[in-house]
Motif scaffolding. Structure first.
Motif, PDB file in Angstrom:
ATOM      1  N   ASP A   1      37.434 -41.083 -11.387  1.00 58.77           N
ATOM      2  CA  ASP A   1      38.666 -40.935 -10.609  1.00 58.77           C
ATOM      3  C   ASP A   1      38.467 -40.049  -9.380  1.00 58.77           C
ATOM      4  N   CYS A   2      37.533 -39.107  -9.477  1.00 58.67           N
ATOM      5  CA  CYS A   2      37.278 -38.177  -8.367  1.00 58.67           C
ATOM      6  C   CYS A   2      36.092 -38.608  -7.510  1.00 58.67           C
ATOM      7  N   ASN A   3      35.544 -39.808  -7.818  1.00 59.98           N
ATOM      8  CA  ASN A   3      34.362 -40.308  -7.098  1.00 59.98           C
ATOM      9  C   ASN A   3      33.182 -39.343  -7.216  1.00 59.98           C
ATOM     10  N   PHE A   4      33.033 -38.771  -8.398  1.00 62.16           N
ATOM     11  CA  PHE A   4      31.935 -37.843  -8.643  1.00 62.16           C
ATOM     12  C   PHE A   4      30.863 -38.481  -9.526  1.00 62.16           C
ATOM     13  N   ASP A   5      30.863 -39.816  -9.629  1.00 66.87           N
ATOM     14  CA  ASP A   5      29.868 -40.492 -10.471  1.00 66.87           C
ATOM     15  C   ASP A   5      28.442 -40.186 -10.032  1.00 66.87           C
ATOM     16  N   GLY A   6      28.254 -40.107  -8.726  1.00 63.16           N
ATOM     17  CA  GLY A   6      26.909 -39.875  -8.206  1.00 63.16           C
ATOM     18  C   GLY A   6      26.722 -38.513  -7.595  1.00 63.16           C
ATOM     19  N   CYS A   7      27.531 -37.541  -8.033  1.00 61.74           N
ATOM     20  CA  CYS A   7      27.457 -36.208  -7.437  1.00 61.74           C
ATOM     21  C   CYS A   7      26.181 -35.473  -7.858  1.00 61.74           C
ATOM     22  N   ARG A   8      25.852 -34.438  -7.116  1.00 63.83           N
ATOM     23  CA  ARG A   8      24.700 -33.604  -7.461  1.00 63.83           C
ATOM     24  C   ARG A   8      25.068 -32.738  -8.653  1.00 63.83           C
ATOM     25  N   PRO A   9      24.353 -32.840  -9.777  1.00 65.87           N
ATOM     26  CA  PRO A   9      24.736 -32.101 -10.981  1.00 65.87           C
ATOM     27  C   PRO A   9      24.479 -30.604 -10.874  1.00 65.87           C
ATOM     28  N   SER A  10      25.183 -29.846 -11.710  1.00 62.68           N
ATOM     29  CA  SER A  10      25.010 -28.398 -11.781  1.00 62.68           C
ATOM     30  C   SER A  10      24.719 -28.019 -13.233  1.00 62.68           C
ATOM     31  N   THR A  11      23.962 -26.953 -13.416  1.00 61.98           N
ATOM     32  CA  THR A  11      23.588 -26.546 -14.774  1.00 61.98           C
ATOM     33  C   THR A  11      24.516 -25.491 -15.360  1.00 61.98           C
ATOM     34  N   PHE A  12      25.521 -25.060 -14.593  1.00 57.53           N
ATOM     35  CA  PHE A  12      26.513 -24.124 -15.119  1.00 57.53           C
ATOM     36  C   PHE A  12      27.848 -24.396 -14.437  1.00 57.53           C
ATOM     37  N   PRO A  13      28.979 -24.103 -15.114  1.00 60.98           N
ATOM     38  CA  PRO A  13      30.282 -24.555 -14.614  1.00 60.98           C
ATOM     39  C   PRO A  13      30.944 -23.670 -13.571  1.00 60.98           C
ATOM     40  N   ILE A  14      30.515 -22.433 -13.414  1.00 65.00           N
ATOM     41  CA  ILE A  14      31.165 -21.545 -12.449  1.00 65.00           C
ATOM     42  C   ILE A  14      30.139 -20.559 -11.919  1.00 65.00           C
ATOM     43  N   GLU A  15      30.249 -20.223 -10.644  1.00 63.87           N
ATOM     44  CA  GLU A  15      29.295 -19.305 -10.018  1.00 63.87           C
ATOM     45  C   GLU A  15      29.261 -17.976 -10.763  1.00 63.87           C
ATOM     46  N   LYS A  16      28.069 -17.483 -11.019  1.00 61.56           N
ATOM     47  CA  LYS A  16      27.919 -16.295 -11.853  1.00 61.56           C
ATOM     48  C   LYS A  16      28.508 -15.044 -11.229  1.00 61.56           C
ATOM     49  N   ASN A  17      28.337 -14.862  -9.935  1.00 64.85           N
ATOM     50  CA  ASN A  17      28.777 -13.612  -9.288  1.00 64.85           C
ATOM     51  C   ASN A  17      29.988 -13.800  -8.374  1.00 64.85           C
ATOM     52  N   HIS A  18      30.634 -14.950  -8.473  1.00 62.93           N
ATOM     53  CA  HIS A  18      31.768 -15.218  -7.589  1.00 62.93           C
ATOM     54  C   HIS A  18      33.077 -15.038  -8.350  1.00 62.93           C
TER      55      HIS A  18
END
Length: 381
Positions: A124-141
């Protein structure tokens, strides 16, 4: 009790229901059990249990969806036939998909995941081919209200956060991130939307990840609690996080911002401990309906030494006056030997998943301790 367990899914025909849907089913479903031995759980009013002479059948209801589990096929069939006369039910076979949660039977046990639901969100968000991330939220942000940042489509943001909220049912690893993001639904800004996209990129990496309910896990109940003192950057309120494990499998978890500002880390941890004790008592109460009576106290792992000291020390002092009610509540359960506060190393605290921004290495380490599985990844069960 017999060892061959069967799990079935039923659907109630809405055309045969009148008035209050939930109440009608809840009032009539005991007729599906024999009058001797049927019980409506006092801990969960949507749960009905029949337990007589080694025959066990339980029915769990959500609106017009029913799960039947039992160890006697004859009694299960009798229950289905009785329910059919009341509601005209549809038998959907063995439990495979319930309320968006996929149930897969493996050699290790049952794996609960929301793979299709996750794929739908990404599509639905057109994120099928997005660049993956190994963690859900920035550690120091640390996100704040970002009043100087440009606004984004609030409807889109709320819809995304709302869908992620339901994803928490099988994904404790995104619970903290979603809790943080849900604070900004009233006035979302671009940094908040960027943080949501980071969660979606993480989901792309872990689409099929789920919770394993092990076949040989046992019934030992344990709990972990934690808090992030003054964690909210603009209200300075701390966040409570806890997770309960039954036989090593996560069965209940939650993260929530505390209602008041804690003046010390001990206060924040103690408020977290009190919330966890409440959940422990409810789960112990629920387990009694399944004839699982724990004679031993439930270990509650908390690495804050001051909080454990307050829980075990019957003498009030200056540190406890701001959490006096919680002190009485927790100490009462410690003295009754229902709960036992235990120390734990900070690196082994599973509840950190629910209160802190973790890097890839620590996140994966804690998820492995929880026994999560990804059936669709290389090397899955």
């Amino acid at each position: 009790m017999k060892n061959n367990w069967h799990i079935h899914q039923l659907d109630v025909n809405n055309a045969f229901l009148h008035g209050d849907l939930d109440e009608e089913i809840y009032m009539k479903i005991p007729q599906g059990f024999a009058k001797e031995g049927d019980t409506r759980s006092k801990a969960d009013h949507s749960l009905f249990i029949y337990d007589d002479k080694g025959i066990f059948v339980a029915a769990l209801i959500y609106v017009d969806d029913v799960i039947l589990v039992g160890n006697d096929t004859t009694k299960i069939k009798q229950t289905k036939d009785d329910l059919d006369t009341q509601f005209s039910i549809k038998h959907l076979g063995n439990l495979k998909y319930f309320l968006g949660i996929e149930v897969v039977k493996t050699s290790e046990g049952l794996v609960l995941s929301q793979r299709k639901y996750t794929l739908d969100i990404l599509a639905d968000c057109n994120f099928d081919g997005c660049r993956p991330s190994t963690f859900p939220i920035e550690k120091n942000h640390k996100l704040d209200q970002c009043e100087d940042a440009p606004k984004v489509d609030a409807t889109c943001y709320r819809r995304l956060v709302g869908r992620l909220l339901y994803l928490q049912s099988t994904r404790p690893d995104v619970t903290y991130s979603v809790n943080v993001l849900s604070q900004f639904v009233a006035d979302p800004r671009q940094p908040h939307m960027d943080a949501v996209y980071r969660v979606l990129r993480y989901l792309k990496t872990t689409v099929g990840q789920g919770v394993l309910l092990p076949r040989a896990g046992g019934f030992n109940l344990s709990a972990y609690c934690d808090s992030d003192w003054l964690g909210c950057p603009y209200t300075r309120r701390s966040r409570t996080g806890y997770i309960l494990l039954l036989g090593g499998a996560p069965i209940s978890w939650k993260t929530k911002k505390q209602s008041v500002v804690s003046r010390s880390s001990a206060e924040a941890e103690y408020r977290s401990m009190a919330s966890t004790v409440s959940e422990i008592l409810w789960v112990r109460w629920l387990l009694k309906d399944f004839n699982i009576n724990s004679k031993e106290p439930t270990p509650l792992f908390c690495y804050n030494q001051a909080a454990r000291h307050i829980a075990n020390n019957p003498v009030f002092h200056e540190l406890t006056k701001h959490v006096e009610m919680d002190c009485y509540f927790v100490r009462e359960r410690v003295e009754s030997k229902e709960v036992l506060p235990c120390p734990i190393a900070t690196t082994m605290q599973i509840a950190d998943l629910l209160t802190k921004r973790l890097g890839t290495q620590q996140l994966q380490f804690l998820l492995n301790k929880l026994g999560t599985r990804n059936l669709h990844a290389r090397g899955g069960v």
